[in-house]
Design a protein around this motif. Structure first.
Motif, PDB file in Angstrom:
ATOM      1  N   GLY A  35      -4.735  13.357 -35.957  1.00 13.40           N
ATOM      2  CA  GLY A  35      -3.444  13.456 -35.279  1.00 13.40           C
ATOM      3  C   GLY A  35      -3.493  14.493 -34.171  1.00 13.40           C
ATOM      4  N   ALA A  36      -2.849  14.146 -33.054  1.00 14.54           N
ATOM      5  CA  ALA A  36      -2.781  15.098 -31.933  1.00 14.54           C
ATOM      6  C   ALA A  36      -1.574  16.005 -32.161  1.00 14.54           C
ATOM      7  CB  ALA A  36      -2.648  14.333 -30.621  1.00 14.54           C
ATOM      8  N   ALA A  37      -1.612  16.723 -33.273  1.00 14.04           N
ATOM      9  CA  ALA A  37      -0.451  17.497 -33.724  1.00 14.04           C
ATOM     10  C   ALA A  37      -0.244  18.749 -32.877  1.00 14.04           C
ATOM     11  CB  ALA A  37      -0.653  17.888 -35.185  1.00 14.04           C
ATOM     12  N   ALA A  38       1.022  19.169 -32.781  1.00  7.78           N
ATOM     13  CA  ALA A  38       1.356  20.351 -31.974  1.00  7.78           C
ATOM     14  C   ALA A  38       0.621  21.594 -32.470  1.00  7.78           C
ATOM     15  CB  ALA A  38       2.860  20.580 -32.017  1.00  7.78           C
ATOM     16  N   ILE A  39       0.444  21.700 -33.775  1.00  4.22           N
ATOM     17  CA  ILE A  39      -0.135  22.924 -34.320  1.00  4.22           C
ATOM     18  C   ILE A  39      -1.665  22.974 -34.183  1.00  4.22           C
ATOM     19  CG2 ILE A  39      -0.321  22.051 -36.702  1.00  4.22           C
ATOM     20  CD1 ILE A  39       0.573  25.642 -35.588  1.00  4.22           C
ATOM     21  N   ALA A  40      -2.298  21.828 -33.954  1.00  2.00           N
ATOM     22  CA  ALA A  40      -3.766  21.774 -33.992  1.00  2.00           C
ATOM     23  C   ALA A  40      -4.457  22.749 -33.024  1.00  2.00           C
ATOM     24  CB  ALA A  40      -4.247  20.348 -33.757  1.00  2.00           C
ATOM     25  N   PRO A  41      -4.002  22.884 -31.766  1.00  2.00           N
ATOM     26  CA  PRO A  41      -4.733  23.782 -30.863  1.00  2.00           C
ATOM     27  C   PRO A  41      -4.782  25.234 -31.335  1.00  2.00           C
ATOM     28  CG  PRO A  41      -3.325  22.292 -29.619  1.00  2.00           C
ATOM     29  CD  PRO A  41      -2.978  22.090 -31.063  1.00  2.00           C
ATOM     30  N   ILE A  42      -3.642  25.769 -31.757  1.00  2.00           N
ATOM     31  CA  ILE A  42      -3.643  27.193 -32.148  1.00  2.00           C
ATOM     32  C   ILE A  42      -4.248  27.398 -33.537  1.00  2.00           C
ATOM     33  CG2 ILE A  42      -1.198  27.115 -32.890  1.00  2.00           C
ATOM     34  CD1 ILE A  42      -1.027  30.069 -32.214  1.00  2.00           C
ATOM     35  N   ALA A  43      -3.949  26.462 -34.452  1.00  2.00           N
ATOM     36  CA  ALA A  43      -4.362  26.683 -35.841  1.00  2.00           C
ATOM     37  C   ALA A  43      -5.788  26.259 -36.114  1.00  2.00           C
ATOM     38  CB  ALA A  43      -3.417  25.935 -36.786  1.00  2.00           C
ATOM     39  N   PHE A  44      -6.340  25.427 -35.252  1.00  2.00           N
ATOM     40  CA  PHE A  44      -7.692  24.964 -35.560  1.00  2.00           C
ATOM     41  C   PHE A  44      -8.650  24.916 -34.370  1.00  2.00           C
ATOM     42  CE2 PHE A  44     -10.813  21.596 -35.930  1.00  2.00           C
ATOM     43  CZ  PHE A  44     -11.614  22.205 -36.897  1.00  2.00           C
ATOM     44  N   ILE A  45      -8.198  24.287 -33.242  1.00  2.00           N
ATOM     45  CA  ILE A  45      -9.159  24.048 -32.156  1.00  2.00           C
ATOM     46  C   ILE A  45      -9.625  25.362 -31.524  1.00  2.00           C
ATOM     47  CG2 ILE A  45      -9.462  22.946 -29.887  1.00  2.00           C
ATOM     48  CD1 ILE A  45      -7.463  20.766 -30.938  1.00  2.00           C
ATOM     49  N   LYS A  64      -4.088   5.424 -28.625  1.00  2.00           N
ATOM     50  CA  LYS A  64      -5.415   5.730 -28.062  1.00  2.00           C
ATOM     51  C   LYS A  64      -5.281   6.628 -26.820  1.00  2.00           C
ATOM     52  CE  LYS A  64      -9.909   4.701 -27.151  1.00  2.00           C
ATOM     53  NZ  LYS A  64     -11.006   5.383 -27.705  1.00  2.00           N
ATOM     54  N   GLY A  65      -4.291   6.300 -25.961  1.00  2.00           N
ATOM     55  CA  GLY A  65      -4.109   7.085 -24.743  1.00  2.00           C
ATOM     56  C   GLY A  65      -3.786   8.537 -25.061  1.00  2.00           C
ATOM     57  N   ARG A  66      -2.949   8.735 -26.074  1.00  2.00           N
ATOM     58  CA  ARG A  66      -2.566  10.093 -26.491  1.00  2.00           C
ATOM     59  C   ARG A  66      -3.804  10.857 -27.000  1.00  2.00           C
ATOM     60  NH1 ARG A  66       1.594  13.327 -28.632  1.00  2.00           N
ATOM     61  NH2 ARG A  66       1.239  13.994 -30.780  1.00  2.00           N
ATOM     62  N   ALA A  67      -4.634  10.134 -27.739  1.00  2.00           N
ATOM     63  CA  ALA A  67      -5.864  10.763 -28.257  1.00  2.00           C
ATOM     64  C   ALA A  67      -6.768  11.172 -27.091  1.00  2.00           C
ATOM     65  CB  ALA A  67      -6.601   9.800 -29.187  1.00  2.00           C
ATOM     66  N   GLU A  68      -6.868  10.298 -26.096  1.00  2.00           N
ATOM     67  CA  GLU A  68      -7.753  10.589 -24.951  1.00  2.00           C
ATOM     68  C   GLU A  68      -7.254  11.778 -24.137  1.00  2.00           C
ATOM     69  OE1 GLU A  68      -9.609   6.107 -24.439  1.00  2.00           O
ATOM     70  OE2 GLU A  68      -7.937   6.722 -23.165  1.00  2.00           O
ATOM     71  N   VAL A  69      -5.940  11.818 -23.924  1.00  2.00           N
ATOM     72  CA  VAL A  69      -5.360  12.942 -23.162  1.00  2.00           C
ATOM     73  C   VAL A  69      -5.616  14.252 -23.914  1.00  2.00           C
ATOM     74  CG1 VAL A  69      -3.172  13.956 -22.392  1.00  2.00           C
ATOM     75  CG2 VAL A  69      -3.627  11.534 -21.991  1.00  2.00           C
ATOM     76  N   PHE A  70      -5.382  14.209 -25.216  1.00  2.00           N
ATOM     77  CA  PHE A  70      -5.567  15.396 -26.058  1.00  2.00           C
ATOM     78  C   PHE A  70      -7.040  15.831 -26.028  1.00  2.00           C
ATOM     79  CE2 PHE A  70      -5.987  17.704 -30.069  1.00  2.00           C
ATOM     80  CZ  PHE A  70      -4.786  18.393 -30.179  1.00  2.00           C
ATOM     81  N   ALA A  71      -7.929  14.839 -26.159  1.00  2.00           N
ATOM     82  CA  ALA A  71      -9.372  15.135 -26.182  1.00  2.00           C
ATOM     83  C   ALA A  71      -9.800  15.787 -24.865  1.00  2.00           C
ATOM     84  CB  ALA A  71     -10.162  13.854 -26.436  1.00  2.00           C
ATOM     85  N   LYS A  72      -9.299  15.239 -23.772  1.00  2.00           N
ATOM     86  CA  LYS A  72      -9.671  15.767 -22.445  1.00  2.00           C
ATOM     87  C   LYS A  72      -9.155  17.201 -22.294  1.00  2.00           C
ATOM     88  CE  LYS A  72      -9.772  14.483 -17.655  1.00  2.00           C
ATOM     89  NZ  LYS A  72      -8.955  14.022 -16.585  1.00  2.00           N
ATOM     90  N   LYS A  73      -7.908  17.401 -22.692  1.00  2.00           N
ATOM     91  CA  LYS A  73      -7.286  18.718 -22.530  1.00  2.00           C
ATOM     92  C   LYS A  73      -8.046  19.797 -23.305  1.00  2.00           C
ATOM     93  CE  LYS A  73      -2.856  21.051 -22.943  1.00  2.00           C
ATOM     94  NZ  LYS A  73      -1.461  20.936 -23.281  1.00  2.00           N
ATOM     95  N   TYR A  74      -8.554  19.443 -24.502  1.00  2.00           N
ATOM     96  CA  TYR A  74      -9.190  20.465 -25.340  1.00  2.00           C
ATOM     97  C   TYR A  74     -10.713  20.329 -25.394  1.00  2.00           C
ATOM     98  CZ  TYR A  74      -4.416  21.515 -26.440  1.00  2.00           C
ATOM     99  OH  TYR A  74      -3.095  21.860 -26.320  1.00  2.00           O
TER     100      TYR A  74
END
Ligand SMILES: NC(=O)C1=CN([C@@H]2O[C@H](COP(=O)(O)OP(=O)(O)OC[C@H]3O[C@@H](n4cnc5c(N)ncnc54)[C@H](OP(=O)(O)O)[C@@H]3O)[C@@H](O)[C@H]2O)C=CC1
Ligand SMILES: O=C1OC[C@@H](O)[C@H](O)[C@H]1O
Length: 414
Positions: A35-45, A64-74
């Motif tokens: 999941g491209a969850a709001a908490i994932a960047p601070i709590a894990f990535i 899929k698009g949301r996953a790709e945007v998230f993947a690119k951003k991080y």
């Protein structure tokens, strides 16, 4: 003068932790994020990018698009998406472990599926909607020889451990009472938040309350034996939207409960109180309330309070008030960002930096466990099961009832 320079340094590094490339000598743990969850960047990535033995290899989102945007951003190499995106990521043989920050009501299903796929799981709190599901997940992980950790990140930070060490040292005498409070003013939490949806495991007690429950159990060193009082206020969405109103039935906006916990010394019971609120109404209808984020232990000879126990890296204040001769009260304030021997630990000082977040300390422990090293702190099955057991008991007492059990029937158990 010290903190004049040290605070900006700490905060800068907290928000900009250095990237630590994977160590070639140590096979890094390759993680997938469910999941491209709001908490994932601070709590894990962000913590993972600073850990030399962690690689965030993939993210999966329903879209899929949301996953790709998230993947690119991080900077995540693989993105899975679509109807089968979560399962496709779990089927990826290159993934060793999964971070599960899905809504509470989906924790059971996707943790069981991740374990079935042979992945270790770092699971957001609370583990599941019910104690029964929590027990099943841990037992299945044990049977499969996999690591499962409920992400009560604050427990890995030296500040809360220092509070526990002060209480346990007997410096302030026996514990009489304790309380943990976590409450936010109305505003940040919107009506369509997962926390206001019963079917997703919503409710203040599930969300913030699970920390307060965990905290009183941790600091007192025991489980309650009874509930002295419990009450809740139900969430009422601000709009008349029928689906929001239906989702919010039996969802607590706020809960308070008082428990009796046996004193370790065998003297009279400890009284423990929790309070949580996702959206405190303004005073007189217009003055916003201040967030409440404290844990306090009152003992026979004084008290200790930690302000901001969930996120101490950003700011905290650990205040000890001790009664001394002549009835005077001596006050001292401590700041505890690293172990540095402050918790009375013997032997090698556990790892850490002043700017390490609770999440970074937690990831250190998770990876230590996976690598066969002894983590500085660990939370086990009994801890996770007892926490949700008492949450369910409070929900029963307030009349709101447990959050709904998952309809997913794991193949392993069917
Ligand atoms: N450790 C901590 O400090 C914190 C922990 N948490 C915990 O993390 C979890 C997620 O919280 P948070 O990041 O705030 O929540 P979000 O709403 O931002 O994220 C939840 C994710 O779940 C996915 N999802 C799958 N099914 C659904 C569904 N039916 N409805 C809504 N979302 C769905 C979505 O992923 P997709 O991208 O696939 O659409 C979404 O990104 C909770 O368990 C919460 O308790 C939350 C905040 C802080
Ligand atoms: O740490 C937290 O603070 C805000 C909450 O809503 C969240 O779920 C919790 O984990």
């Amino acid at each position: 003068m010290g903190s004049f320079f040290s605070t900006p340094y700490r905060l800068f590094k907290t928000f900009n932790p250095p990237y630590t490339p994977p160590l070639p000598s140590s096979k890094p743990i390759r993680f997938g994020v469910l999941g491209a969850a709001a908490i994932a960047p601070i709590a894990f990535i962000s913590p993972a990018k600073n850990h030399a033995e962690a690689v965030v290899l993939a993210v999966a989102a329903r879209d899929k698009g949301r996953a790709e945007v998230f993947a690119k951003k991080y900077g995540i190499p693989k993105a899975y998406g679509g109807k089968d995106g979560y399962q496709d990521m779990l089927n990826d043989p290159e993934i060793d472990a999964v971070y599960n920050p899905l809504p509470n009501g989906l924790h059971f299903e996707w943790t069981m599926k991740a374990l079935a796929a042979g992945k270790h799981v770092l699971l957001e709190k609370p583990s599941a909607d019910t104690a029964d599901e929590t027990r099943q997940m841990y037992e299945y992980a044990e049977r499969r020889g996999l690591v499962l950790l409920e992400a009560f990140h604050y427990r890995f930070h030296p500040a809360i451990q220092r509070v526990k060490a002060i209480v346990d040292s007997g410096e302030l005498g026996a514990i009489k009472s304790l309380e943990a409070r976590l409450a936010l003013p109305r505003g940040p939490m919107k009506d369509n938040d997962i926390r206001f949806d019963l079917s997703l495991g919503g409710g203040a007690l599930m969300d913030m309350g699970c920390y307060t429950m965990n905290c009183i159990r941790y600091l007192s060193g025991g489980n309650p034996t009874s509930i002295i009082h419990a009450s809740a206020e139900q969430h009422v969405p601000s709009s008349n939207d029928a689906s929001l109103r239906a989702a919010a039935v039996n969802v607590d906006r706020s809960t308070t409960a008082t428990f009796a916990i046996p004193a370790p010394s065998g003297s009279s019971d400890i009284t423990a109180t929790i309070f949580c609120d996702l959206s405190m109404p303004p005073t007189f209808g217009f003055i916003p309330k201040m967030p409440q984020v404290s844990a306090k232990v009152v003992c026979e000879g004084g008290e200790v309070e930690l302000f901001n126990f969930p996120l101490p890296t950003f700011y905290h204040s650990l205040t000890v008030r001790k009664r001394v001769a002549g009835g005077r009260v001596e006050k001292r304030v401590e700041k505890v960002y690293t172990f540095g021997g402050a918790n009375g630990s013997e032997g090698a000082t556990p790892k850490g930096e002043v700017w390490w977040t609770t999440y970074r300390y937690q990831l250190e422990a998770f990876i230590d466990k996976l690598k066969g090293r002894t983590p500085q702190t660990w939370l086990d099955k009994e801890d996770a099961v007892s926490n949700i057991e008492w949450i369910e008991k409070v929900y029963k007492e307030t009349g709101l009832g447990s959050r709904p059990k998952s309809t997913y029937v794991p193949e392993a158990l069917s």
